[in-house]
Every structure is written in C-alpha cells, then in structure tokens.
Design a protein around this motif. Structure first.
Motif, PDB file in Angstrom:
ATOM      1  N   ARG A 177       0.867  -1.179   0.000  1.00  0.00           N
ATOM      2  CA  ARG A 177       0.000   0.000   0.000  1.00  0.00           C
ATOM      3  C   ARG A 177       0.911   1.238   0.000  1.00  0.00           C
ATOM      4  O   ARG A 177       1.403   1.645   1.052  1.00  0.00           O
ATOM      5  N   PRO A 178       1.166   1.836  -1.175  1.00  0.00           N
ATOM      6  CA  PRO A 178       2.070   2.988  -1.239  1.00  0.00           C
ATOM      7  C   PRO A 178       1.550   4.167  -0.417  1.00  0.00           C
ATOM      8  O   PRO A 178       0.338   4.360  -0.272  1.00  0.00           O
ATOM      9  N   VAL A 179       2.478   4.963   0.082  1.00  0.00           N
ATOM     10  CA  VAL A 179       2.115   6.153   0.840  1.00  0.00           C
ATOM     11  C   VAL A 179       1.725   7.287  -0.098  1.00  0.00           C
ATOM     12  O   VAL A 179       0.804   8.056   0.182  1.00  0.00           O
ATOM     13  N   GLU A 180       2.415   7.393  -1.240  1.00  0.00           N
ATOM     14  CA  GLU A 180       2.155   8.509  -2.143  1.00  0.00           C
ATOM     15  C   GLU A 180       0.819   8.355  -2.857  1.00  0.00           C
ATOM     16  O   GLU A 180       0.205   7.279  -2.880  1.00  0.00           O
ATOM     17  N   ASP A 181       0.358   9.444  -3.449  1.00  0.00           N
ATOM     18  CA  ASP A 181      -0.926   9.471  -4.137  1.00  0.00           C
ATOM     19  C   ASP A 181      -0.928   8.488  -5.302  1.00  0.00           C
ATOM     20  O   ASP A 181       0.018   8.432  -6.097  1.00  0.00           O
ATOM     21  N   ALA A 182      -2.004   7.706  -5.415  1.00  0.00           N
ATOM     22  CA  ALA A 182      -2.076   6.673  -6.449  1.00  0.00           C
ATOM     23  C   ALA A 182      -2.021   7.269  -7.850  1.00  0.00           C
ATOM     24  O   ALA A 182      -1.378   6.714  -8.751  1.00  0.00           O
ATOM     25  N   ALA A 183      -2.687   8.401  -8.060  1.00  0.00           N
ATOM     26  CA  ALA A 183      -2.688   9.017  -9.386  1.00  0.00           C
ATOM     27  C   ALA A 183      -1.288   9.468  -9.782  1.00  0.00           C
ATOM     28  O   ALA A 183      -0.891   9.349 -10.951  1.00  0.00           O
ATOM     29  N   ASP A 184      -0.518   9.981  -8.821  1.00  0.00           N
ATOM     30  CA  ASP A 184       0.855  10.389  -9.120  1.00  0.00           C
ATOM     31  C   ASP A 184       1.705   9.181  -9.493  1.00  0.00           C
ATOM     32  O   ASP A 184       2.530   9.244 -10.415  1.00  0.00           O
ATOM     33  N   LEU A 185       1.500   8.081  -8.797  1.00  0.00           N
ATOM     34  CA  LEU A 185       2.263   6.874  -9.090  1.00  0.00           C
ATOM     35  C   LEU A 185       1.906   6.325 -10.469  1.00  0.00           C
ATOM     36  O   LEU A 185       2.786   5.908 -11.231  1.00  0.00           O
ATOM     37  N   VAL A 186       0.630   6.351 -10.805  1.00  0.00           N
ATOM     38  CA  VAL A 186       0.208   5.926 -12.141  1.00  0.00           C
ATOM     39  C   VAL A 186       0.891   6.773 -13.211  1.00  0.00           C
ATOM     40  O   VAL A 186       1.344   6.268 -14.244  1.00  0.00           O
ATOM     41  N   GLY A 187       0.992   8.082 -12.954  1.00  0.00           N
ATOM     42  CA  GLY A 187       1.633   8.970 -13.915  1.00  0.00           C
ATOM     43  C   GLY A 187       3.103   8.671 -14.128  1.00  0.00           C
ATOM     44  O   GLY A 187       3.657   8.970 -15.193  1.00  0.00           O
ATOM     45  N   GLN A 188       3.753   8.083 -13.126  1.00  0.00           N
ATOM     46  CA  GLN A 188       5.154   7.687 -13.275  1.00  0.00           C
ATOM     47  C   GLN A 188       5.303   6.387 -14.062  1.00  0.00           C
ATOM     48  O   GLN A 188       6.360   6.126 -14.637  1.00  0.00           O
ATOM     49  N   LEU A 189       4.251   5.585 -14.072  1.00  0.00           N
ATOM     50  CA  LEU A 189       4.332   4.253 -14.675  1.00  0.00           C
ATOM     51  C   LEU A 189       3.832   4.200 -16.113  1.00  0.00           C
ATOM     52  O   LEU A 189       4.341   3.413 -16.917  1.00  0.00           O
ATOM     53  N   TRP A 190       2.817   4.995 -16.436  1.00  0.00           N
ATOM     54  CA  TRP A 190       2.213   4.932 -17.768  1.00  0.00           C
ATOM     55  C   TRP A 190       1.971   6.331 -18.320  1.00  0.00           C
ATOM     56  O   TRP A 190       1.633   7.255 -17.568  1.00  0.00           O
ATOM     57  N   ASP A 191       2.092   6.456 -19.633  1.00  0.00           N
ATOM     58  CA  ASP A 191       1.731   7.690 -20.327  1.00  0.00           C
ATOM     59  C   ASP A 191       0.282   7.542 -20.796  1.00  0.00           C
ATOM     60  O   ASP A 191       0.007   7.157 -21.935  1.00  0.00           O
ATOM     61  N   LEU A 192      -0.644   7.825 -19.898  1.00  0.00           N
ATOM     62  CA  LEU A 192      -2.055   7.579 -20.188  1.00  0.00           C
ATOM     63  C   LEU A 192      -2.595   8.503 -21.273  1.00  0.00           C
ATOM     64  O   LEU A 192      -3.434   8.091 -22.080  1.00  0.00           O
ATOM     65  N   ASP A 193      -2.133   9.742 -21.304  1.00  0.00           N
ATOM     66  CA  ASP A 193      -2.636  10.672 -22.317  1.00  0.00           C
ATOM     67  C   ASP A 193      -2.278  10.193 -23.722  1.00  0.00           C
ATOM     68  O   ASP A 193      -3.107  10.257 -24.641  1.00  0.00           O
ATOM     69  N   ALA A 194      -1.056   9.708 -23.896  1.00  0.00           N
ATOM     70  CA  ALA A 194      -0.636   9.225 -25.214  1.00  0.00           C
ATOM     71  C   ALA A 194      -1.444   7.996 -25.613  1.00  0.00           C
ATOM     72  O   ALA A 194      -1.876   7.863 -26.766  1.00  0.00           O
ATOM     73  N   TRP A 195      -1.660   7.072 -24.654  1.00  0.00           N
ATOM     74  CA  TRP A 195      -2.444   5.870 -24.968  1.00  0.00           C
ATOM     75  C   TRP A 195      -3.869   6.247 -25.351  1.00  0.00           C
ATOM     76  O   TRP A 195      -4.429   5.722 -26.315  1.00  0.00           O
ATOM     77  N   SER A 196      -4.448   7.162 -24.608  1.00  0.00           N
ATOM     78  CA  SER A 196      -5.829   7.555 -24.864  1.00  0.00           C
ATOM     79  C   SER A 196      -5.973   8.257 -26.210  1.00  0.00           C
ATOM     80  O   SER A 196      -6.915   7.993 -26.966  1.00  0.00           O
ATOM     81  N   THR A 197      -5.031   9.136 -26.529  1.00  0.00           N
ATOM     82  CA  THR A 197      -5.093   9.867 -27.799  1.00  0.00           C
ATOM     83  C   THR A 197      -5.011   8.905 -28.980  1.00  0.00           C
ATOM     84  O   THR A 197      -5.792   8.992 -29.937  1.00  0.00           O
ATOM     85  N   ARG A 198      -4.074   7.975 -28.917  1.00  0.00           N
ATOM     86  CA  ARG A 198      -3.935   7.003 -30.007  1.00  0.00           C
ATOM     87  C   ARG A 198      -5.147   6.068 -30.055  1.00  0.00           C
ATOM     88  O   ARG A 198      -5.649   5.732 -31.126  1.00  0.00           O
ATOM     89  N   GLY A 199      -5.625   5.663 -28.894  1.00  0.00           N
ATOM     90  CA  GLY A 199      -6.792   4.797 -28.854  1.00  0.00           C
ATOM     91  C   GLY A 199      -8.018   5.453 -29.456  1.00  0.00           C
ATOM     92  O   GLY A 199      -8.799   4.816 -30.175  1.00  0.00           O
ATOM     93  N   ARG A 200      -8.208   6.738 -29.183  1.00  0.00           N
ATOM     94  CA  ARG A 200      -9.353   7.455 -29.738  1.00  0.00           C
ATOM     95  C   ARG A 200      -9.247   7.549 -31.258  1.00  0.00           C
ATOM     96  O   ARG A 200     -10.246   7.381 -31.977  1.00  0.00           O
TER      97      ARG A 200
END
Length: 242
Positions: free
Chosen positions: A157-180
């Motif tokens: 259970r990480p201490v840091e914010d989950a959304a911040d950790l996700v941002g370090q692991l995946w480029d969600l904006d790029a995936w979403s743009t290409r997916g759209r």
C-alpha cells in the motif's frame, strides 16, 4: 514509464499478418482454408495470396494443419491468450493495494532479460525503476510459475498518491489519444481500412494497463475499443450475401 510508441496510426498489413489476425479473431482459433480465404478476400486480399501465405505459415511452423483445418502454433496460441485477456480482462474491486514485483535473479543473459521484461509487461505491470515493477492490484490473471525463480511478488500500500504513481508508470494521455484515433478509424466504410484499424486497435489494447476507473483520465477509450472489436468479429466471418 511505459509509453505509447510514436508510430504511424495505420501500417499496411501483410497477408501473413492478416491471416494471423483472422485466426486470432476466430472462436475457436481453427478455420478451414475456405473460411480463411473468405475472410481474407472480404478485407482486400486476393484468394491466391491468402493461400500462399497460409502454406508458408504452415511450413514455418506458425500454423498447424489438421483435418483440413488450420490452427495456431503453441507459440501463437500464447499470443491468442494475451489478446483474449486484453479484450476481456478479469477485474476485481480495487482496495487501494498495489502488486509489487521485484526481480531478484542476477547474471541473466540479454535474451533472458528481454523475455522477463516481456512476461512482466504482458502481465500488465510497469517498471518504476530497474528491477521494480508495479500495478494496482485489481487484475485477475494466472501467475506463471516460471517467474517464481526470478522474482519476488508481494502486495503493498504505497504512501504517495495513487494518481501520481500511475503517472510515473504509464503515459495515459498518449495511450488515450492514439486509442481514440484508432476507434475513429475502425468506423471506416472501407473494408481494408477497417480491418487494418481493428488489428491495430487489438495490439493497442494489449498495452492497456486496465486500471481502476478512478485512476483513468476522462474519455478513456478502452471499453469502446473492446466493444468495437466485439462488433467486428461477427462481420469478419459473415459473407457479404448473408
């Protein structure tokens, strides 16, 4: 960070890749030569070209021929399982825990390291730093026993914010743009363009981290891409006169 490749949206699909895509979509993944040719010609490939490609795939061991039917080799069946897991992921409610995998093996060859990276990526994990892989613990899938000798797996259970950790692991904006963009292309009225776009969409779904809904950006196209693929498969195997 796992990023989306900066590549052209649609690339030409060879006859060999087209047949592989057709068999990956078939349920079960076994078709007669007539069925393969019918699907291939529907999306713009000459029957003779499809037959030659199928014959070469049998010779190279990519397909097996039994009782006048063609099916995928064991290696490509593993790819089929990955596609199925990406198209129909098994999820559980997310409690806030994360899956953490630490690579403990040392002295591995470059080929072994590449294979391990492919295994962990295929399991939906992303690399936080060298040897440390993570993801939210919301995904149900079998864990390969062969990884037990190279990795330690735990739930944290990480201490840091989950959304911040996700941002370090995946480029969600790029995936979403290409997916759209791929989703728009799958709606093309041109059969070959639709086929090419759908094949690219399936490859894109394999890289979907399948995160809990509250960690996804607005407008995430993952489920829409899955629905487009589900709608496409019956069309691919229906003759125009049906």
């Amino acid at each position: 960070m796992t990023t989306t490749e900066d590549a052209p949206l649609l690339r030409p699909v060879s006859a060999r890749s087209a047949i592989l895509t057709i068999l990956l979509a078939a349920d079960p993944p076994s078709l007669s030569a007539r069925q393969i040719c019918a699907a291939a010609t529907r999306v713009g490939y000459a029957e003779a070209t499809a037959r030659v490609a199928a014959s070469r795939m049998v010779s190279s061991g990519e397909m097996l021929r039994e009782d006048r039917s063609y099916t995928l080799s064991p290696r490509l069946m593993e790819r089929r399982r990955r596609v199925d897991a990406s198209v129909s992921p098994r999820l559980r409610d997310w409690s806030g825990d994360w899956e953490l995998v630490v690579i403990t093996a040392v002295g591995r060859s470059p080929a072994d390291r590449s294979d391990l990276r492919g295994d962990l990526t295929g399991l939906g994990l992303a690399e936080l730093r060298e040897g440390v892989w993570m993801r939210p613990d919301n995904l149900e899938r079998p864990w390969p026993e062969r990884l037990d000798t190279t990795c330690r797996r735990m739930v944290v259970r990480p201490v840091e914010d989950a959304a911040d950790l996700v941002g370090q692991l995946w480029d969600l904006d790029a995936w979403s743009t290409r997916g759209r963009a791929l989703l728009d292309a799958t709606g093309s009225e041109d059969a070959n363009t639709r086929f090419t776009a759908t094949a690219a969409a399936v490859r894109h779904l394999v890289a979907d981290p399948v995160l809990p809904t509250n960690l996804l950006p607005d407008g995430w196209p993952g489920d829409e891409l899955r629905a487009a693929y589900a709608d496409y498969k019956p069309w691919l195997f229906t003759t125009p006169s049906d």
